[in-house]
Design a protein around this motif. Structure first.
Motif, PDB file in Angstrom:
ATOM      1  N   ASN A 246      -3.478 -10.663 -12.673  1.00 14.69           N
ATOM      2  CA  ASN A 246      -3.511  -9.666 -13.758  1.00 14.69           C
ATOM      3  C   ASN A 246      -2.608  -8.423 -13.124  1.00 14.69           C
ATOM      4  OD1 ASN A 246      -5.155  -6.930 -13.913  1.00 14.69           O
ATOM      5  ND2 ASN A 246      -5.730  -8.021 -15.478  1.00 14.69           N
ATOM      6  N   LYS A 247      -1.985  -7.529 -13.804  1.00 14.82           N
ATOM      7  CA  LYS A 247      -1.035  -6.524 -13.439  1.00 14.82           C
ATOM      8  C   LYS A 247      -1.757  -5.640 -12.970  1.00 14.82           C
ATOM      9  CE  LYS A 247       1.567  -4.539 -16.980  1.00 14.82           C
ATOM     10  NZ  LYS A 247       0.742  -5.204 -17.982  1.00 14.82           N
ATOM     11  N   GLU A 248      -2.799  -5.264 -13.310  1.00 17.35           N
ATOM     12  CA  GLU A 248      -3.589  -4.103 -12.853  1.00 17.35           C
ATOM     13  C   GLU A 248      -4.025  -4.587 -11.336  1.00 17.35           C
ATOM     14  OE1 GLU A 248      -4.292  -4.958 -16.181  1.00 17.35           O
ATOM     15  OE2 GLU A 248      -2.721  -3.441 -16.766  1.00 17.35           O
ATOM     16  N   LEU A 249      -4.573  -5.386 -11.231  1.00 16.21           N
ATOM     17  CA  LEU A 249      -5.403  -6.041  -9.967  1.00 16.21           C
ATOM     18  C   LEU A 249      -4.145  -5.931  -8.978  1.00 16.21           C
ATOM     19  CD1 LEU A 249      -7.802  -8.324 -11.250  1.00 16.21           C
ATOM     20  CD2 LEU A 249      -8.325  -6.285 -10.427  1.00 16.21           C
ATOM     21  N   ILE A 250      -3.045  -6.612  -9.247  1.00 20.12           N
ATOM     22  CA  ILE A 250      -1.995  -6.930  -8.284  1.00 20.12           C
ATOM     23  C   ILE A 250      -1.381  -5.348  -7.979  1.00 20.12           C
ATOM     24  CG2 ILE A 250       0.487  -7.557  -8.201  1.00 20.12           C
ATOM     25  CD1 ILE A 250      -1.645  -9.903  -7.913  1.00 20.12           C
ATOM     26  N   ASP A 251      -1.424  -4.566  -8.953  1.00 23.39           N
ATOM     27  CA  ASP A 251      -0.892  -3.127  -8.459  1.00 23.39           C
ATOM     28  C   ASP A 251      -1.749  -2.608  -7.458  1.00 23.39           C
ATOM     29  OD1 ASP A 251       1.051  -1.034  -8.902  1.00 23.39           O
ATOM     30  OD2 ASP A 251      -0.932   0.072  -9.249  1.00 23.39           O
ATOM     31  N   LYS A 252      -3.391  -2.799  -7.403  1.00 25.97           N
ATOM     32  CA  LYS A 252      -4.081  -2.416  -6.382  1.00 25.97           C
ATOM     33  C   LYS A 252      -3.931  -3.077  -5.195  1.00 25.97           C
ATOM     34  CE  LYS A 252      -8.103  -1.036  -9.139  1.00 25.97           C
ATOM     35  NZ  LYS A 252      -9.376  -1.191  -9.394  1.00 25.97           N
ATOM     36  N   VAL A 253      -3.400  -4.441  -5.065  1.00 24.44           N
ATOM     37  CA  VAL A 253      -3.219  -5.233  -3.822  1.00 24.44           C
ATOM     38  C   VAL A 253      -1.929  -4.873  -3.311  1.00 24.44           C
ATOM     39  CG1 VAL A 253      -2.681  -7.520  -3.239  1.00 24.44           C
ATOM     40  CG2 VAL A 253      -4.427  -7.205  -4.729  1.00 24.44           C
TER      41      VAL A 253
ATOM     42  N   ARG B  71      -0.537  -1.620  -3.811  1.00 22.20           N
ATOM     43  CA  ARG B  71      -0.842  -0.430  -3.075  1.00 22.20           C
ATOM     44  C   ARG B  71      -1.321  -0.400  -1.753  1.00 22.20           C
ATOM     45  NH1 ARG B  71       2.389   2.861  -5.679  1.00 22.20           N
ATOM     46  NH2 ARG B  71       2.601   1.528  -7.500  1.00 22.20           N
ATOM     47  N   PHE B  72      -2.195  -1.312  -1.547  1.00 26.06           N
ATOM     48  CA  PHE B  72      -2.877  -1.576  -0.139  1.00 26.06           C
ATOM     49  C   PHE B  72      -1.938  -2.198   0.843  1.00 26.06           C
ATOM     50  CE2 PHE B  72      -5.635  -4.153   2.785  1.00 26.06           C
ATOM     51  CZ  PHE B  72      -6.359  -3.342   3.239  1.00 26.06           C
ATOM     52  N   SER B  73      -1.177  -3.226   0.312  1.00 24.89           N
ATOM     53  CA  SER B  73      -0.288  -3.834   1.224  1.00 24.89           C
ATOM     54  C   SER B  73       0.871  -3.104   1.765  1.00 24.89           C
ATOM     55  CB  SER B  73      -0.005  -5.229   0.653  1.00 24.89           C
ATOM     56  OG  SER B  73      -1.088  -5.814   0.171  1.00 24.89           O
ATOM     57  N   ARG B  74       1.449  -2.398   0.955  1.00 24.98           N
ATOM     58  CA  ARG B  74       2.592  -2.071   1.033  1.00 24.98           C
ATOM     59  C   ARG B  74       2.373  -0.718   2.387  1.00 24.98           C
ATOM     60  NH1 ARG B  74       5.807   2.085  -2.973  1.00 24.98           N
ATOM     61  NH2 ARG B  74       5.339   3.785  -1.680  1.00 24.98           N
ATOM     62  N   ILE B  75       0.932  -0.379   2.248  1.00 21.52           N
ATOM     63  CA  ILE B  75       0.581   0.620   3.412  1.00 21.52           C
ATOM     64  C   ILE B  75       0.180  -0.226   4.579  1.00 21.52           C
ATOM     65  CG2 ILE B  75      -1.092   2.434   3.973  1.00 21.52           C
ATOM     66  CD1 ILE B  75       1.218   3.346   2.336  1.00 21.52           C
ATOM     67  N   THR B  76      -0.420  -1.298   4.546  1.00 22.44           N
ATOM     68  CA  THR B  76      -1.128  -1.930   5.694  1.00 22.44           C
ATOM     69  C   THR B  76       0.023  -3.059   6.168  1.00 22.44           C
ATOM     70  OG1 THR B  76      -2.205  -3.441   4.324  1.00 22.44           O
ATOM     71  CG2 THR B  76      -3.336  -1.515   5.214  1.00 22.44           C
ATOM     72  N   GLY B  77       0.881  -3.511   5.401  1.00 26.55           N
ATOM     73  CA  GLY B  77       1.994  -4.121   6.141  1.00 26.55           C
ATOM     74  C   GLY B  77       1.762  -5.594   6.423  1.00 26.55           C
TER      75      GLY B  77
ATOM     76  N   ALA C 188      -8.144  -4.963  -0.742  1.00 24.31           N
ATOM     77  CA  ALA C 188      -7.691  -4.056  -1.615  1.00 24.31           C
ATOM     78  C   ALA C 188      -8.739  -3.695  -2.881  1.00 24.31           C
ATOM     79  CB  ALA C 188      -6.581  -4.360  -2.281  1.00 24.31           C
ATOM     80  N   LEU C 189      -9.458  -4.704  -3.062  1.00 23.87           N
ATOM     81  CA  LEU C 189     -10.225  -4.607  -4.485  1.00 23.87           C
ATOM     82  C   LEU C 189     -11.742  -4.207  -4.169  1.00 23.87           C
ATOM     83  CD1 LEU C 189      -9.229  -7.616  -6.376  1.00 23.87           C
ATOM     84  CD2 LEU C 189      -8.622  -5.416  -6.563  1.00 23.87           C
TER      85      LEU C 189
END
Ligand SMILES: *Cc1c(COP(=O)(O)O)cnc(C)c1O
Length: 387
Positions: free
Chosen positions: A221-228, A230-236, A93-94
């Motif tokens: 960290n909130k901003e980094l987790i948000d990226k994780v 976004r990636f994970s809710r798509i890739t499952g 994700a990062l």
């Protein structure tokens, strides 16, 4: 939030239905219903925070995440189906194509394979530093370096890396510091205090602690987790609600279990250190450990893993394994059952001899994950096997 670790682990409860059940119910559902068209639209537009689909979020996962965030002092998190799903999804994700990662060489075998065999496919390069040479990290930094990655204590060499030093390097060079905290558990060590941005766990180990479910989690960290997220809710790679429920329950007893794991491990380490068929013993809270002072600074106790070398090399090692009666020969760790493994022929067999040496593994290295059986019985089995 002013409550103590043990109290939060037990009393954090995000969900209670109109039945007023005392123990948290299981939300074994793939999706959630909407009140009407407007509710559905607003939910999909993320104008309100609510559960939509269990690939994105689920009440059981949310509770597990909340508990781990409290334990680690983190802002937010995401729960995964396994520790490796957490490692892969967090980094994927990062990182962008062309980015560079600097990692300790002493990392979990599958993480090592990810860096060596898969990330290069997406043009993500890495450099390794030796766990006892933190001063070499700055020389490895390039303009492309984005992430500094490490585990402590290490597997199976049981080395200890100074989190404060890693935190300072990451801050100075604006790198994202990611720590796999699985060996310590959030009860013994909280890397965010020392400057980590993200903390990863395999929930499969001490968190569940009874060898039942696979799980992983990343918090920080909130901003980094948000990226994780976004990636994970798509890739499952999301954790199943059932496993999340098991994990939330397991965390209620984490503190008492880990205390006993550590008491037993220290006693076994002291026994082994005095044994004449043992070349060396490594355990963070043994005074003979080269990083004893660092371990004392950043950990509450030494953890559940003890490494040692049987005198007589590979042959003596194999004889030792074949003589074990009570303990399990298995690949897991952090289980209530004590487990012995031979890293050179199992978990770390894919590494070259040189790479193994760098991570502190010799042909005769034995790793014991000390469980919760009575310590007298654990010592008795190892004593007869050494004999
Ligand atoms: C086990 C482990 C992992 C991977 O976790 P799984 O749940 O087996 O996928 C990652 N890091 C460390 C340090 C581990 O011990």
């Amino acid at each position: 939030m002013s409550k103590k670790f043990e109290t939060n682990a037990i009393r954090t409860q995000l969900n209670r239905s109109e039945n007023l059940e005392h123990s948290v119910p299981m939300y074994v559902t793939s999706s959630f219903v909407f009140e009407d068209a407007e509710d559905m639209r607003a939910s999909f537009a993320e104008e309100k925070e609510r559960n939509v689909y269990s690939r994105y979020s689920n009440p059981n996962s949310s509770e597990f995440i909340e508990k781990v965030c409290q334990m680690e002092g983190a802002e937010n998190g995401f729960a995964f189906a396994s520790g490796m799903a957490a490692v892969f999804s967090t980094l994927a994700a990062l990182l962008d194509s062309g980015d560079h990662i600097i990692s300790s060489r002493s990392i979990f075998g599958s993480t090592h394979s990810l860096f060596n065999n898969f990330f290069p496919k997406w043009n993500i390069d890495h450099s390794y530093f030796k766990s006892n040479e933190l001063e070499s990290i700055e020389e490895l930094i390039t303009p492309k370096t984005k992430i500094l990655y490490a585990e402590t204590p290490t597997n199976p060499g049981v080395d200890v890396l100074d989190l404060e030093v890693l935190g300072k390097i990451a801050k100075k060079h604006n790198l994202i510091l990611v720590i796999d905290n699985c060996f310590a558990s959030p009860y013994l060590q909280q890397p965010i205090k020392f400057g980590a941005d993200l903390v990863i766990h395999s929930g499969t180990k001490l968190m569940d602690g009874q060898g039942r479910v696979l799980a992983g989690i990343t918090v920080g960290n909130k901003e980094l987790i948000d990226k994780v997220y976004r990636f994970s809710r798509i890739t499952g790679p999301a954790l199943s609600p059932f496993n999340a429920w098991v994990l939330s329950k397991s965390l209620e007893t984490l503190a008492v279990r880990v205390d006993r794991h550590c008491d037993n491990a220290l006693k076994l380490a002291e026994f082994l250190e005095a044994h004449d068929k043992v070349n060396w013993v490594r355990y963070p809270f043994l005074k003979s450990h080269p990083k004893y002072e660092v371990a004392k600074k950043q950990m509450k106790a030494g953890g559940c893993v003890v490494a040692f070398e049987v005198k007589g090399g590979l042959e003596a090692g194999q004889k030792f394994f074949n003589s074990i009666k009570l303990l399990s020969l298995s690949a897991n760790l952090g289980d209530s059952r004590s487990i012995v493994t031979h890293p050179a022929s199992t978990t770390h067999s894919k590494l070259s001899t040189e790479e193994r040496a760098d991570t502190g593994i010799t042909d005769g290295t034995v790793r014991v994950s000390v469980g919760l059986e009575h310590i007298d019985d654990i010592i008795e089995d190892i004593k007869q096997a050494l004999g």
